[in-house]
Design a protein around this motif. Structure first.
Motif, mmCIF file in Angstrom:
data_model
loop_
_atom_site.group_PDB
_atom_site.id
_atom_site.type_symbol
_atom_site.label_atom_id
_atom_site.label_comp_id
_atom_site.label_asym_id
_atom_site.label_seq_id
_atom_site.Cartn_x
_atom_site.Cartn_y
_atom_site.Cartn_z
ATOM 1 N N ARG A 25 0.854 -1.194 0.000
ATOM 2 C CA ARG A 25 0.000 0.000 0.000
ATOM 3 C C ARG A 25 0.889 1.243 0.000
ATOM 4 O O ARG A 25 1.883 1.299 0.705
ATOM 5 N N ARG A 26 0.495 2.231 -0.800
ATOM 6 C CA ARG A 26 1.247 3.480 -0.842
ATOM 7 C C ARG A 26 1.103 4.211 0.487
ATOM 8 O O ARG A 26 0.069 4.173 1.120
ATOM 9 N N ARG A 27 2.146 4.885 0.908
ATOM 10 C CA ARG A 27 2.118 5.610 2.177
ATOM 11 C C ARG A 27 1.180 6.802 2.137
ATOM 12 O O ARG A 27 0.696 7.245 3.161
ATOM 13 N N ASP A 28 0.911 7.350 0.955
ATOM 14 C CA ASP A 28 0.024 8.498 0.854
ATOM 15 C C ASP A 28 -1.407 8.085 0.522
ATOM 16 O O ASP A 28 -2.246 8.906 0.191
ATOM 17 N N ASP A 29 -1.686 6.823 0.650
ATOM 18 C CA ASP A 29 -3.014 6.270 0.403
ATOM 19 C C ASP A 29 -4.017 6.838 1.418
ATOM 20 O O ASP A 29 -3.703 7.024 2.590
ATOM 21 N N THR A 30 -5.221 7.133 0.977
ATOM 22 C CA THR A 30 -6.246 7.754 1.827
ATOM 23 C C THR A 30 -6.581 6.898 3.038
ATOM 24 O O THR A 30 -6.737 7.415 4.149
ATOM 25 N N LEU A 31 -6.691 5.593 2.847
ATOM 26 C CA LEU A 31 -7.023 4.705 3.956
ATOM 27 C C LEU A 31 -5.923 4.710 5.013
ATOM 28 O O LEU A 31 -6.209 4.764 6.216
ATOM 29 N N THR A 32 -4.684 4.698 4.577
ATOM 30 C CA THR A 32 -3.570 4.753 5.518
ATOM 31 C C THR A 32 -3.596 6.061 6.294
ATOM 32 O O THR A 32 -3.419 6.074 7.518
ATOM 33 N N ALA A 33 -3.834 7.165 5.595
ATOM 34 C CA ALA A 33 -3.910 8.473 6.267
ATOM 35 C C ALA A 33 -5.039 8.493 7.284
ATOM 36 O O ALA A 33 -4.889 9.021 8.388
ATOM 37 N N LEU A 34 -6.172 7.915 6.931
ATOM 38 C CA LEU A 34 -7.321 7.884 7.837
ATOM 39 C C LEU A 34 -7.006 7.093 9.102
ATOM 40 O O LEU A 34 -7.331 7.523 10.209
ATOM 41 N N THR A 35 -6.349 5.966 8.970
ATOM 42 C CA THR A 35 -6.058 5.133 10.133
ATOM 43 C C THR A 35 -4.966 5.715 11.023
ATOM 44 O O THR A 35 -4.876 5.356 12.193
ATOM 45 N N ARG A 36 -4.171 6.618 10.474
ATOM 46 C CA ARG A 36 -3.107 7.240 11.268
ATOM 47 C C ARG A 36 -3.552 8.540 11.922
ATOM 48 O O ARG A 36 -2.856 9.081 12.771
ATOM 49 N N GLN A 37 -4.713 9.029 11.535
ATOM 50 C CA GLN A 37 -5.211 10.300 12.055
ATOM 51 C C GLN A 37 -5.552 10.177 13.542
ATOM 52 O O GLN A 37 -6.201 9.227 13.961
ATOM 53 N N SER A 38 -5.127 11.146 14.317
ATOM 54 C CA SER A 38 -5.413 11.137 15.745
ATOM 55 C C SER A 38 -6.905 11.350 15.983
ATOM 56 O O SER A 38 -7.527 12.221 15.375
ATOM 57 N N LEU A 39 -7.467 10.576 16.891
ATOM 58 C CA LEU A 39 -8.876 10.715 17.235
ATOM 59 C C LEU A 39 -9.072 11.623 18.443
ATOM 60 O O LEU A 39 -10.198 11.999 18.768
ATOM 61 N N ASP A 40 -7.991 11.978 19.106
ATOM 62 C CA ASP A 40 -8.065 12.788 20.320
ATOM 63 C C ASP A 40 -8.825 14.105 20.164
ATOM 64 O O ASP A 40 -9.610 14.462 21.045
ATOM 65 N N PRO A 41 -8.637 14.851 19.077
ATOM 66 C CA PRO A 41 -9.331 16.141 18.988
ATOM 67 C C PRO A 41 -10.825 16.039 18.648
ATOM 68 O O PRO A 41 -11.537 17.037 18.690
ATOM 69 N N LEU A 42 -11.307 14.857 18.352
ATOM 70 C CA LEU A 42 -12.702 14.703 17.938
ATOM 71 C C LEU A 42 -13.642 14.615 19.141
ATOM 72 O O LEU A 42 -13.350 13.947 20.129
ATOM 73 N N SER A 43 -14.789 15.273 19.006
ATOM 74 C CA SER A 43 -15.813 15.196 20.052
ATOM 75 C C SER A 43 -16.534 13.853 19.951
ATOM 76 O O SER A 43 -16.374 13.119 18.968
#
Length: 65
Positions: free
Chosen positions: A8-26
């Motif tokens: 999988r490419r490192r700039d793939d959307t799914l990879t970016a989504l799974t690496r995104q921090s959930l901490d700032p989300l309500s």
């Protein structure tokens, strides 16, 4: 080689989504995200089922007798 065999490419959307921090989300944003992802899972499952059916039909048409 199938695309599934490729890394999988490192700039793939799914990879970016799974690496995104959930901490700032309500809690509401987390609920919304879960709902969107559940809908996407259902869409993928439906597409996969259709593709499986098409593959079976194609294989039966080209089956050697």
């Amino acid at each position: 080689m199938d695309d599934d065999d490729l890394p999988r490419r490192r700039d793939d959307t799914l990879t970016a989504l799974t690496r995104q921090s959930l901490d700032p989300l309500s809690l509401e944003e987390l609920d919304d995200r879960v709902a969107v992802l559940e809908n996407e899972i259902e869409r993928i499952k439906a597409h996969k089922a259709a593709a499986t059916g098409h593959k079976a039909i194609a294989e039966s048409l080209f089956k050697k007798k």
